[in-house]
Design a protein around this motif. Structure first.
Motif, PDB file in Angstrom:
ATOM      1  N   GLU A 100       5.449   2.068  -3.830  1.00  0.00           N
ATOM      2  CA  GLU A 100       4.617   2.776  -4.812  1.00  0.00           C
ATOM      3  C   GLU A 100       5.045   4.228  -5.032  1.00  0.00           C
ATOM      4  N   ASP A 101       6.143   4.641  -4.421  1.00  0.00           N
ATOM      5  CA  ASP A 101       6.623   6.015  -4.594  1.00  0.00           C
ATOM      6  C   ASP A 101       5.592   7.029  -4.102  1.00  0.00           C
ATOM      7  N   VAL A 102       4.959   6.701  -2.990  1.00  0.00           N
ATOM      8  CA  VAL A 102       3.951   7.567  -2.390  1.00  0.00           C
ATOM      9  C   VAL A 102       4.633   8.604  -1.497  1.00  0.00           C
ATOM     10  N   ALA A 103       4.123   9.832  -1.501  1.00  0.00           N
ATOM     11  CA  ALA A 103       4.595  10.866  -0.571  1.00  0.00           C
ATOM     12  C   ALA A 103       3.857  10.672   0.743  1.00  0.00           C
ATOM     13  N   LEU A 104       4.531  10.065   1.722  1.00  0.00           N
ATOM     14  CA  LEU A 104       3.897   9.682   2.971  1.00  0.00           C
ATOM     15  C   LEU A 104       4.393  10.537   4.127  1.00  0.00           C
ATOM     16  N   ARG A 105       3.452  11.025   4.931  1.00  0.00           N
ATOM     17  CA  ARG A 105       3.767  11.703   6.186  1.00  0.00           C
ATOM     18  C   ARG A 105       3.011  10.996   7.306  1.00  0.00           C
ATOM     19  N   THR A 106       3.611  10.919   8.465  1.00  0.00           N
ATOM     20  CA  THR A 106       3.044  10.150   9.574  1.00  0.00           C
ATOM     21  C   THR A 106       2.795  11.032  10.784  1.00  0.00           C
ATOM     22  N   ILE A 107       1.612  10.887  11.361  1.00  0.00           N
ATOM     23  CA  ILE A 107       1.288  11.536  12.634  1.00  0.00           C
ATOM     24  C   ILE A 107       1.047  10.432  13.658  1.00  0.00           C
ATOM     25  N   THR A 108       1.826  10.442  14.727  1.00  0.00           N
ATOM     26  CA  THR A 108       1.670   9.466  15.799  1.00  0.00           C
ATOM     27  C   THR A 108       0.939  10.133  16.962  1.00  0.00           C
ATOM     28  N   VAL A 109      -0.230   9.608  17.304  1.00  0.00           N
ATOM     29  CA  VAL A 109      -1.074  10.189  18.347  1.00  0.00           C
ATOM     30  C   VAL A 109      -0.599   9.697  19.708  1.00  0.00           C
ATOM     31  N   GLY A 110      -0.432  10.623  20.640  1.00  0.00           N
ATOM     32  CA  GLY A 110       0.091  10.268  21.945  1.00  0.00           C
ATOM     33  C   GLY A 110      -0.942   9.657  22.877  1.00  0.00           C
ATOM     34  N   THR A 111      -2.036  10.378  23.143  1.00  0.00           N
ATOM     35  CA  THR A 111      -3.062   9.910  24.073  1.00  0.00           C
ATOM     36  C   THR A 111      -4.438  10.086  23.445  1.00  0.00           C
ATOM     37  N   ALA A 112      -5.461   9.525  24.101  1.00  0.00           N
ATOM     38  CA  ALA A 112      -6.814   9.583  23.562  1.00  0.00           C
ATOM     39  C   ALA A 112      -7.284  11.014  23.329  1.00  0.00           C
ATOM     40  N   LYS A 113      -6.920  11.934  24.234  1.00  0.00           N
ATOM     41  CA  LYS A 113      -7.364  13.321  24.082  1.00  0.00           C
ATOM     42  C   LYS A 113      -6.704  14.012  22.890  1.00  0.00           C
ATOM     43  N   ASP A 114      -5.626  13.430  22.379  1.00  0.00           N
ATOM     44  CA  ASP A 114      -4.944  14.013  21.230  1.00  0.00           C
ATOM     45  C   ASP A 114      -5.538  13.556  19.900  1.00  0.00           C
ATOM     46  N   ALA A 115      -6.466  12.606  19.922  1.00  0.00           N
ATOM     47  CA  ALA A 115      -6.930  11.997  18.677  1.00  0.00           C
ATOM     48  C   ALA A 115      -7.612  13.001  17.750  1.00  0.00           C
ATOM     49  N   VAL A 116      -8.585  13.758  18.262  1.00  0.00           N
ATOM     50  CA  VAL A 116      -9.302  14.708  17.408  1.00  0.00           C
ATOM     51  C   VAL A 116      -8.366  15.800  16.876  1.00  0.00           C
ATOM     52  N   PRO A 117      -7.559  16.456  17.728  1.00  0.00           N
ATOM     53  CA  PRO A 117      -6.627  17.446  17.182  1.00  0.00           C
ATOM     54  C   PRO A 117      -5.676  16.859  16.148  1.00  0.00           C
ATOM     55  N   SER A 118      -5.300  15.607  16.312  1.00  0.00           N
ATOM     56  CA  SER A 118      -4.384  14.980  15.355  1.00  0.00           C
ATOM     57  C   SER A 118      -5.061  14.725  14.019  1.00  0.00           C
ATOM     58  N   ILE A 119      -6.335  14.356  14.038  1.00  0.00           N
ATOM     59  CA  ILE A 119      -7.083  14.200  12.791  1.00  0.00           C
ATOM     60  C   ILE A 119      -7.179  15.541  12.071  1.00  0.00           C
ATOM     61  N   VAL A 120      -7.433  16.587  12.829  1.00  0.00           N
ATOM     62  CA  VAL A 120      -7.483  17.933  12.248  1.00  0.00           C
ATOM     63  C   VAL A 120      -6.135  18.300  11.639  1.00  0.00           C
ATOM     64  N   LYS A 121      -5.066  18.002  12.352  1.00  0.00           N
ATOM     65  CA  LYS A 121      -3.720  18.258  11.845  1.00  0.00           C
ATOM     66  C   LYS A 121      -3.500  17.545  10.513  1.00  0.00           C
ATOM     67  N   ALA A 122      -3.943  16.305  10.436  1.00  0.00           N
ATOM     68  CA  ALA A 122      -3.798  15.540   9.195  1.00  0.00           C
ATOM     69  C   ALA A 122      -4.558  16.198   8.049  1.00  0.00           C
ATOM     70  N   MET A 123      -5.780  16.662   8.308  1.00  0.00           N
ATOM     71  CA  MET A 123      -6.570  17.314   7.267  1.00  0.00           C
ATOM     72  C   MET A 123      -5.908  18.604   6.801  1.00  0.00           C
ATOM     73  N   GLU A 124      -5.369  19.357   7.748  1.00  0.00           N
ATOM     74  CA  GLU A 124      -4.744  20.632   7.407  1.00  0.00           C
ATOM     75  C   GLU A 124      -3.506  20.469   6.532  1.00  0.00           C
ATOM     76  N   MET A 125      -2.907  19.297   6.520  1.00  0.00           N
ATOM     77  CA  MET A 125      -1.729  19.051   5.703  1.00  0.00           C
ATOM     78  C   MET A 125      -2.061  18.936   4.217  1.00  0.00           C
ATOM     79  N   GLY A 126      -3.334  18.746   3.895  1.00  0.00           N
ATOM     80  CA  GLY A 126      -3.770  18.718   2.504  1.00  0.00           C
ATOM     81  C   GLY A 126      -3.442  17.451   1.751  1.00  0.00           C
ATOM     82  N   PRO A 127      -3.653  16.269   2.350  1.00  0.00           N
ATOM     83  CA  PRO A 127      -3.338  15.030   1.649  1.00  0.00           C
ATOM     84  C   PRO A 127      -4.421  14.621   0.659  1.00  0.00           C
TER      85      PRO A 127
END
Length: 226
Positions: A100-127
């Motif tokens: 679909e010609d989508v601009a895709l970026r991927t965040i791979t979460v390492g451990t359970a404690k990284d989940a919330v910071p990773s969601i925040v990181k995703a939001m900060e990217m402005g998708p």
């Protein structure tokens, strides 16, 4: 709230691996609000009645096929786990983005404690949309998403027990993990995460989001449950 979010996002940078299909894309530039290309087919949803919040709809197979995202639709794929269901969902999302010609970026979460910071990181990217794959993200999403109602989330292969209007899920009886201590569904079947099912999940889910059918569960089983 923005400064604290940025501070947490900086911590996430060391906890998550971020990749981009098009590394040269500059998401800081102005971007028009995305709109669907094409229309939903008959049987996706009753056109006379918008689904109620937290409702479950069971669209007819393929009724989403005529809907496509606009070119360079900005999507962050947030993924946790290397189990077969999760890797199958990730592969389907990446294949869809290529098609679909989508601009895709991927965040791979390492451990359970990284989940919330990773969601925040995703939001900060402005998708335009954050797509999540992996049961390990569900509890963290339940914590974060009600506080960021302007961010759109699509959960594939699982769902939140009490989603807000910004969280849409695509699920089926072989998936249906809901977190929050509810345990794994008795109907869970890792074998149900076929390439065909996962491809349908991302396409049906995006079709719903682009048509403002959010805060619901798109159920892929036929016939409808219940």
């Amino acid at each position: 709230m923005r400064p604290p979010l940025r501070a947490v996002a900086m911590l996430a940078a060391t906890a998550a691996l971020v990749t981009a299909c098009n590394a040269g894309d500059d998401w800081s530039q102005p971007h028009p609000a995305p709109s669907a290309i094409g229309t939903l087919g008959p049987g996706f949803v009753d056109p006379s009645t918008k689904p109620a919040p937290e409702a479950t709809i069971t669209p007819q197979p393929g009724s989403w096929a005529g809907v496509h995202p606009p070119k360079d639709y900005r999507v962050v794929l947030l993924t946790a786990g290397d189990d077969k269901p999760t890797t199958s969902l990730v592969a389907a999302v990446k294949d869809w983005a290529d098609d679909e010609d989508v601009a895709l970026r991927t965040i791979t979460v390492g451990t359970a404690k990284d989940a919330v910071p990773s969601i925040v990181k995703a939001m900060e990217m402005g998708p335009d949309l954050i797509v999540t794959a992996g049961n390990d993200l569900i509890d963290a999403l339940a914590m974060v998403t009600p506080n960021h109602l302007d961010e759109k989330f699509l959960v594939v292969g699982a769902e939140l027990a009490e989603p807000t209007h910004n969280v849409t899920a695509v699920d089926w009886s072989g998936a249906s993990f809901r977190g929050e201590g509810l345990g794994m569904s008795s109907t869970y079947d890792a074998g149900s995460f076929t390439a065909e099912r996962c491809a349908a999940a991302i396409r049906a889910g995006v079709a719903a989001v682009l048509n403002d059918l959010t805060g619901i569960v798109v159920w892929l089983d036929q016939p409808p449950r219940g």
